[in-house]
Enzyme design. Structure first.
Site, PDB file in Angstrom:
ATOM      1  N   HIS A 265      -1.544   1.515  -2.573  1.00 41.48           N
ATOM      2  CA  HIS A 265      -0.813   1.246  -3.870  1.00 41.48           C
ATOM      3  C   HIS A 265       0.756   1.670  -3.608  1.00 41.48           C
ATOM      4  O   HIS A 265       2.077   1.690  -3.535  1.00 41.48           O
ATOM      5  CB  HIS A 265      -1.165   1.984  -4.860  1.00 41.48           C
ATOM      6  CG  HIS A 265      -0.288   1.784  -5.700  1.00 41.48           C
ATOM      7  ND1 HIS A 265      -0.940   0.709  -7.335  1.00 41.48           N
ATOM      8  CD2 HIS A 265       0.453   2.512  -7.060  1.00 41.48           C
ATOM      9  CE1 HIS A 265       0.366   1.089  -8.014  1.00 41.48           C
ATOM     10  NE2 HIS A 265       0.564   2.246  -7.918  1.00 41.48           N
ATOM     11  N   GLU A 266       0.542   3.429  -3.014  1.00 36.50           N
ATOM     12  CA  GLU A 266       2.202   4.375  -2.615  1.00 36.50           C
ATOM     13  C   GLU A 266       2.828   3.498  -1.824  1.00 36.50           C
ATOM     14  O   GLU A 266       3.882   3.129  -2.092  1.00 36.50           O
ATOM     15  CB  GLU A 266       1.379   5.333  -2.819  1.00 36.50           C
ATOM     16  CG  GLU A 266       0.760   6.038  -3.820  1.00 36.50           C
ATOM     17  CD  GLU A 266       1.614   5.985  -5.090  1.00 36.50           C
ATOM     18  OE1 GLU A 266       2.602   5.813  -5.476  1.00 36.50           O
ATOM     19  OE2 GLU A 266       1.224   5.572  -6.678  1.00 36.50           O
ATOM     20  N   HIS A 269       4.776   0.843  -3.026  1.00 36.65           N
ATOM     21  CA  HIS A 269       5.716   1.388  -3.628  1.00 36.65           C
ATOM     22  C   HIS A 269       7.091   2.155  -2.653  1.00 36.65           C
ATOM     23  O   HIS A 269       8.418   1.732  -2.691  1.00 36.65           O
ATOM     24  CB  HIS A 269       5.696   2.475  -4.792  1.00 36.65           C
ATOM     25  CG  HIS A 269       5.431   2.669  -5.854  1.00 36.65           C
ATOM     26  ND1 HIS A 269       6.139   1.968  -6.833  1.00 36.65           N
ATOM     27  CD2 HIS A 269       4.004   2.652  -6.205  1.00 36.65           C
ATOM     28  CE1 HIS A 269       4.834   1.740  -8.384  1.00 36.65           C
ATOM     29  NE2 HIS A 269       3.776   2.221  -7.829  1.00 36.65           N
ATOM     30  N   GLU A 295       6.409  -1.695  -9.769  1.00 38.50           N
ATOM     31  CA  GLU A 295       4.915  -1.597  -9.342  1.00 38.50           C
ATOM     32  C   GLU A 295       4.059  -3.299  -8.823  1.00 38.50           C
ATOM     33  O   GLU A 295       2.852  -3.624  -8.525  1.00 38.50           O
ATOM     34  CB  GLU A 295       4.371  -1.435 -11.346  1.00 38.50           C
ATOM     35  CG  GLU A 295       2.787  -1.372 -11.083  1.00 38.50           C
ATOM     36  CD  GLU A 295       2.288  -0.010 -11.283  1.00 38.50           C
ATOM     37  OE1 GLU A 295       3.032   1.411 -10.895  1.00 38.50           O
ATOM     38  OE2 GLU A 295       1.172   0.395 -10.468  1.00 38.50           O
TER      39      GLU A 295
END
Lengths: 499, 499
Positions: A265-266, A269, A295
């Site tokens: 997830h990060e 980003h 997101e």
């Protein structure tokens, strides 16, 4: 209209000022990264003052009268599309900043600081009544804030635009309502399913083991270590610039896939940040679009890559090596996609029920800000909605309406962007797969370059040149829509749970 | 004279502004720590811009006209001693900043940036002629800088005061000249000595081993881990505030005592920072005195504790455990105090010959700035002085006048503070031992609390309340003097080398 040379000189002065603004903001980002990753706790009082001093200077630059004058002058000037976009973005930030009185900014900041220990105590003691007055004050202050920015519009809309300025609250509300209406039956069917998914994990996995695993996950996905680093933080996040975008993660001893998902997830980003054009650093053209788009990048990689069967067909061997397990790709895939029918906590929710947690918060904060709901009613409404949407009812407010820090931070209108980002991720997923026909084969072979390039080309490289809705149109050829998300969720989870 | 309430209000506004100044400066300190310890190299372009933007804002705050007005008003006001000290310190910084034109600041910053690759290349190629023009430009710019601050005084004196404002260049010059005259014969005698000191180290020691050792050194000396951390950096340094003062170190595979000494040195800097009063954070009363005093704290712990026999009587067992050696305390003591008669490089020098490296640089930079020496003469003069002071002559300018980065950074007048700090450390050492009669016994028992308290009480807690000369008087009851340093060096090294 001004002469060309004057125009160019005004634009250059303006742009130089804008760059300073961004540099100062990014400096504060470094202070915050350090605080959450490296700083000893005792450093807090000094860091709070340093950070606040830099924020004040940033605010002074943003509200500088000269900036307003340049903006007015540039409105009349003959600018190209990109310059026009820069003016649009800066005008928006400048106007919001000048409309809010300095003392209100300070009162909000102070109220949030004071609210933190009250919230912590109330949560620890499971005593909403001890927090109610504080929450009421925060709601009132944020309504005052919204009114300062635009007294003629719905205050919740104004606050929502703080985090997502260009999607429109109506669109957002339509999407969230549609998700609520269509996901509840799906979640009900899953709850009724007899299928139980695999769980290949036993015992606990130490930090070093998990660190090795997520480091290798970043490696294979193509994280640019030369422009980033991986550390741990209590609440994982990513921050930085296109020159240096860092990832943090955390480890839960008995849930190694939690760290994998959170790290991917990060990573998503960070890849967005790293895909912004370097030569535009310090301008809106070198800055990310707002929270929903950010997101969408994290959710794309987390859900549409990291939670896919092809990914685990590629990565299961590596994961087994690190964890000492002997699980099939299918077992990892199932473990990564289990839907929990008894989870009350947003940050522990699965991919699907997560959105019900968000929708509930969205409805409550919207009604609070609009004055349609009293603070005292929050616990009751929260619990009723949990029962309605997820079929479970919290026994305590600590596990209910006191669980999140967002409102205590003064953030109302932030929650929806989590779900809107996931919806956009699914929309991008649909279109990237149309352009890359062998998407799954590439993932199965551990080849992520073409996918990465697609996202850079369609999203990252534009920075904030387009408004969010225009960017979505540009990237996917259609307006923002929940269709693809709902199709994806329906297909995937009905197959998994045979329902 | 203004009325009391007006005075108080002026002082409060003034002090609030001063605090903001300090907070912003400390924010930049965090950016710099991160850059040297955590940041990937690719982050440099963005970090340079962030740091420069924050510096510009700091400069704007420091040169703010209101600050000048408050200072003038406060000169007439009825202030206490501490308030008066704050005004003195801020006036000095303010006046120096306003006297230097912004474009000169920028030209110096630009010239230093441009000089860096030129210096690196010239050093790598051992080609002073490729660097001469650059050095000349830097000298000229710094003379212009000094002239802007005070056209009526010796420019070197003005530059020296940038780093050490309150000792006086005459005092400094007397001390350095006396050291030159008295240390050369001592160093000669050591070179003629037949004694060879112990060297208990063979082979190499990996980073983890050395890290464990220096961590334990910090532990036993009483480093406050709750307000700091230990990391590695190419050029070790310490930075931070009284809430968070961090230490960095580095490891040379075959010289484990290098890391121990360097770490204890940075520990000394950090203890000074951590000893500053917390409630005065952001004001000169909560800030350190200048470079000589800071260096006295690092040198005190490095030389008068860490290089002492009692310390090794306490720490040898621990060191042996980490390093897998079996050396006596005496062997460690000797290894930590070896005098090298063939070393050309300042940063690799021993405790004693180090000062000859400094004195040589001081004499050359002083003469350059005063216009008594031409840039082209530097290599010749450098080599002649090396021969005169240390009996060795560099074969190359890379090992001679091109070895340090300081002049390339535009820093002239900085070098002397290294030696002045060591001299002050010896003066403090003399007096702390008068007050703590069993100093050596305490060190031998690993008890450092009383020593630490003495330094906090006599030096740290005062912040910048006293000027440097007054602080020395306050702490030791006498003026700044080289006597104690020379006595210490003579006694210690004549005993070690039996000469």
């Amino acid at each position: 209209m001004a002469r060309a040379s004057e125009q160019s000189s005004t634009y250059e002065q303006f742009l130089d000022h804008v760059r300073q603004l961004h540099y100062v903001q990014d400096a504060n980002g470094v202070l915050q990264w350090d605080q959450q990753v490296m700083m000893p706790d005792a450093g807090t009082p000094a860091r709070a003052k340093q950070s606040s001093a830099v924020s004040t200077l940033h605010h002074d630059l943003l509200t500088d009268e000269r900036l307003g004058e340049w903006l007015d002058e540039l409105d009349e000037a003959d600018l190209g599309d990109e310059q026009r976009a820069v003016v649009r973005e800066v005008r928006r930030d400048h106007e919001r900043a000048v409309r809010v009185p300095a003392d209100l900014v300070e009162r909000i900041s102070e109220a949030s600081s004071n609210a933190l220990p009250v919230w912590k105590e109330a949560k620890a003691e499971d005593d909403f009544s001890a927090y109610a007055e504080t929450l009421e004050e925060l709601v009132d202050l944020r309504r005052e804030y919204a009114e300062a920015i635009d007294p003629d519009r719905d205050p919740y809309e104004v606050l929502f635009e703080e985090y997502e300025p260009y999607l429109g609250i109506d669109t957002a509300e339509d999407v969230l309502t549609r998700l609520r209406d269509e996901l509840v039956p799906l979640i009900d069917d899953i709850a009724d399913s007899d299928v139980s998914l695999a769980d290949p994990f036993e015992g606990t996995y130490d930090d070093d083991t998990q660190h090795g695993l997520v480091e290798e996950a970043l490696d294979v996905l193509g994280y640019d270590w030369d422009r980033g680093r991986l550390d741990t933080a209590p609440h994982p996040f990513s921050t930085g610039t296109q020159f240096d975008a860092r990832v943090t993660t955390r480890f839960k001893p008995d849930e190694p896939l939690d760290a994998v998902g959170s790290t991917i997830h990060e990573f998503g980003h960070a890849t967005y940040t790293l895909g912004l054009p370097q030569e535009q650093y310090g301008t809106p053209l070198g800055s990310n679009r707002d929270l929903s788009v950010h997101e969408s990048q994290s959710r794309f990689w987390e859900n549409h890559v990291g939670r896919s069967l092809p990914f685990w067909e590629f990565f299961a061997g590596t994961a087994n090596d690190h964890l000492g397990t002997d699980a099939t790709p299918r077992a990892f895939y199932e473990a990564a996609n289990e839907v929990y029918d008894d989870n009350l906590i947003r940050v522990e929710a699965d991919e699907l029920t997560y959105h019900m947690h968000i929708i509930l918060r969205f409805e409550i904060e919207r009604d609070l800000i609009r004055g349609d709901l009293d603070v005292e009613e929050v616990p009751q409404v929260w619990n009723d909605k949990m029962e309605e949407y997820l079929g479970i009812r919290p026994d305590t407010d600590a596990e209910g309406c006191l669980q999140d820090i967002h409102w205590t931070n003064g953030a109302f209108g932030y929650f929806p962007t989590y779900t809107l980002g996931s919806v956009l991720a699914a929309q991008l997923n649909h279109h990237v797969r149309q352009d890359i026909a062998d998407f799954d084969e590439q993932v199965r072979a551990g080849e992520f370059g073409e996918i990465h390039d697609w996202l850079t080309d369609h999203v990252h490289r534009h920075g904030a040149r387009y408004t969010t809705d225009d960017l979505i149109q540009e990237a996917t050829g259609e307006s923002f829509t929940a269709d693809h998300f709902l199709d994806y969720a329906d297909e995937k989870y009905r197959a998994l749970y045979d329902c």
